[in-house]
Design an enzyme around this catalytic site. Sequence first.
Site, PDB file in Angstrom:
ATOM      1  N   GLU A   1       0.404   5.624  12.464  1.00 23.77           N
ATOM      2  CA  GLU A   1      -0.958   5.183  12.750  1.00 23.77           C
ATOM      3  C   GLU A   1      -1.030   3.668  12.983  1.00 23.77           C
ATOM      4  O   GLU A   1      -1.760   3.208  13.847  1.00 23.77           O
ATOM      5  CB  GLU A   1      -1.831   5.564  11.542  1.00 23.77           C
ATOM      6  CG  GLU A   1      -3.273   5.809  11.870  1.00 23.77           C
ATOM      7  CD  GLU A   1      -4.009   6.292  10.620  1.00 23.77           C
ATOM      8  OE1 GLU A   1      -3.781   7.452  10.232  1.00 23.77           O
ATOM      9  OE2 GLU A   1      -4.788   5.515  10.060  1.00 23.77           O
ATOM     10  N   ASP A   2      -0.297   2.925  12.206  1.00 24.30           N
ATOM     11  CA  ASP A   2      -0.515   1.468  12.180  1.00 24.30           C
ATOM     12  C   ASP A   2       0.672   0.616  12.631  1.00 24.30           C
ATOM     13  O   ASP A   2       0.597  -0.611  12.563  1.00 24.30           O
ATOM     14  CB  ASP A   2      -0.918   1.035  10.759  1.00 24.30           C
ATOM     15  CG  ASP A   2      -2.278   1.587  10.364  1.00 24.30           C
ATOM     16  OD1 ASP A   2      -3.119   1.746  11.268  1.00 24.30           O
ATOM     17  OD2 ASP A   2      -2.493   1.866   9.176  1.00 24.30           O
TER      18      ASP A   2
ATOM     19  N   HIS B   1       0.807  -1.223   0.000  1.00 26.51           N
ATOM     20  CA  HIS B   1       0.000   0.000   0.000  1.00 26.51           C
ATOM     21  C   HIS B   1       0.847   1.282   0.000  1.00 26.51           C
ATOM     22  O   HIS B   1       0.694   2.111  -0.908  1.00 26.51           O
ATOM     23  CB  HIS B   1      -1.002  -0.036   1.159  1.00 26.51           C
ATOM     24  CG  HIS B   1      -1.670   1.262   1.414  1.00 26.51           C
ATOM     25  ND1 HIS B   1      -2.521   1.850   0.493  1.00 26.51           N
ATOM     26  CD2 HIS B   1      -1.599   2.128   2.449  1.00 26.51           C
ATOM     27  CE1 HIS B   1      -2.938   3.010   0.983  1.00 26.51           C
ATOM     28  NE2 HIS B   1      -2.396   3.205   2.158  1.00 26.51           N
TER      29      HIS B   1
ATOM     30  N   HIS C   1       3.715   6.894   5.337  1.00 21.93           N
ATOM     31  CA  HIS C   1       2.520   7.598   5.811  1.00 21.93           C
ATOM     32  C   HIS C   1       1.667   6.853   6.825  1.00 21.93           C
ATOM     33  O   HIS C   1       0.941   7.465   7.585  1.00 21.93           O
ATOM     34  CB  HIS C   1       1.652   8.084   4.632  1.00 21.93           C
ATOM     35  CG  HIS C   1       0.759   7.035   4.045  1.00 21.93           C
ATOM     36  ND1 HIS C   1       1.167   6.173   3.066  1.00 21.93           N
ATOM     37  CD2 HIS C   1      -0.538   6.699   4.316  1.00 21.93           C
ATOM     38  CE1 HIS C   1       0.159   5.358   2.740  1.00 21.93           C
ATOM     39  NE2 HIS C   1      -0.884   5.654   3.488  1.00 21.93           N
ATOM     40  N   ASP C   2       1.757   5.527   6.866  1.00 19.93           N
ATOM     41  CA  ASP C   2       0.948   4.784   7.841  1.00 19.93           C
ATOM     42  C   ASP C   2       1.761   4.266   9.025  1.00 19.93           C
ATOM     43  O   ASP C   2       1.234   3.510   9.837  1.00 19.93           O
ATOM     44  CB  ASP C   2       0.234   3.608   7.151  1.00 19.93           C
ATOM     45  CG  ASP C   2      -1.057   4.037   6.455  1.00 19.93           C
ATOM     46  OD1 ASP C   2      -1.656   5.049   6.883  1.00 19.93           O
ATOM     47  OD2 ASP C   2      -1.464   3.369   5.487  1.00 19.93           O
TER      48      ASP C   2
ATOM     49  N   ASP D   1      -3.296   8.480  -1.326  1.00 18.85           N
ATOM     50  CA  ASP D   1      -3.742   7.438  -0.388  1.00 18.85           C
ATOM     51  C   ASP D   1      -5.182   7.028  -0.699  1.00 18.85           C
ATOM     52  O   ASP D   1      -5.520   5.838  -0.763  1.00 18.85           O
ATOM     53  CB  ASP D   1      -3.627   7.993   1.038  1.00 18.85           C
ATOM     54  CG  ASP D   1      -3.948   6.967   2.120  1.00 18.85           C
ATOM     55  OD1 ASP D   1      -3.662   5.772   1.912  1.00 18.85           O
ATOM     56  OD2 ASP D   1      -4.460   7.372   3.178  1.00 18.85           O
TER      57      ASP D   1
HETATM   58 ZN    ZN Z   1      -2.745   4.699   3.663  1.00 21.25          ZN
END
Ligand code: ZN
Length: 184
Positions: free
Chosen positions: A63-64, A33, A59-60, A125
């Site tokens: 968050e993840d 991704h 970018h994630d 995204d």
């Molecule tokens: Zn994303």
Amino acid sequence: MDSVAFILDALQFSAEKHRGQKRKDGDTAYINHPIAVAHILKHIGGVVDPVVLCGAILHDTLEDTQTSQDELIERFGKEIADIVWEVSDDLNIKADKSRDAERKQLEIDHAQTLSHQAKLVKIADKIANLRDILNNPPADWPIERKLGYFDWAKQVIDGVRGTNSRLETEFDGLYSLRTTDHLL
Ligand code: ZN
């Protein structure tokens, strides 16, 4: 560091952090991704700024994955870390599923206030996510949820229009596939 080295470093860091994670289809490795988001930025949006491309690759991670803002600043500098921070949801709200509607509304409201660089990552995204829902959909998403995602993503993108016309046209083309025919 030169920009190629920077991008390879971001790829390695992101792959390490997302190790073992899958996308919502249950099959695709998660790292596909962020790579897709960077690919879209360059190949559709014509974006060549390594700061934006690294921001996309990472970018994630906040968050993840188990990654802190300080870690990103130390490894990649404040400019890239700031892009990642800007496109990340508030983790307290995200942890609480009952606040999902609030989180989604916040993303719509917040999108308009992002920096130009973060807006680019945000649009790419959403393009990657619509493509995934069309081509490799989450196994357990009923049609209503897919339709709802398309509509929410459009509201987010409507708030950042004027950022990159090629990316916005690509998004609109995917949004036009929001039909039960394509999503069932
Ligand atoms: Zn994303």
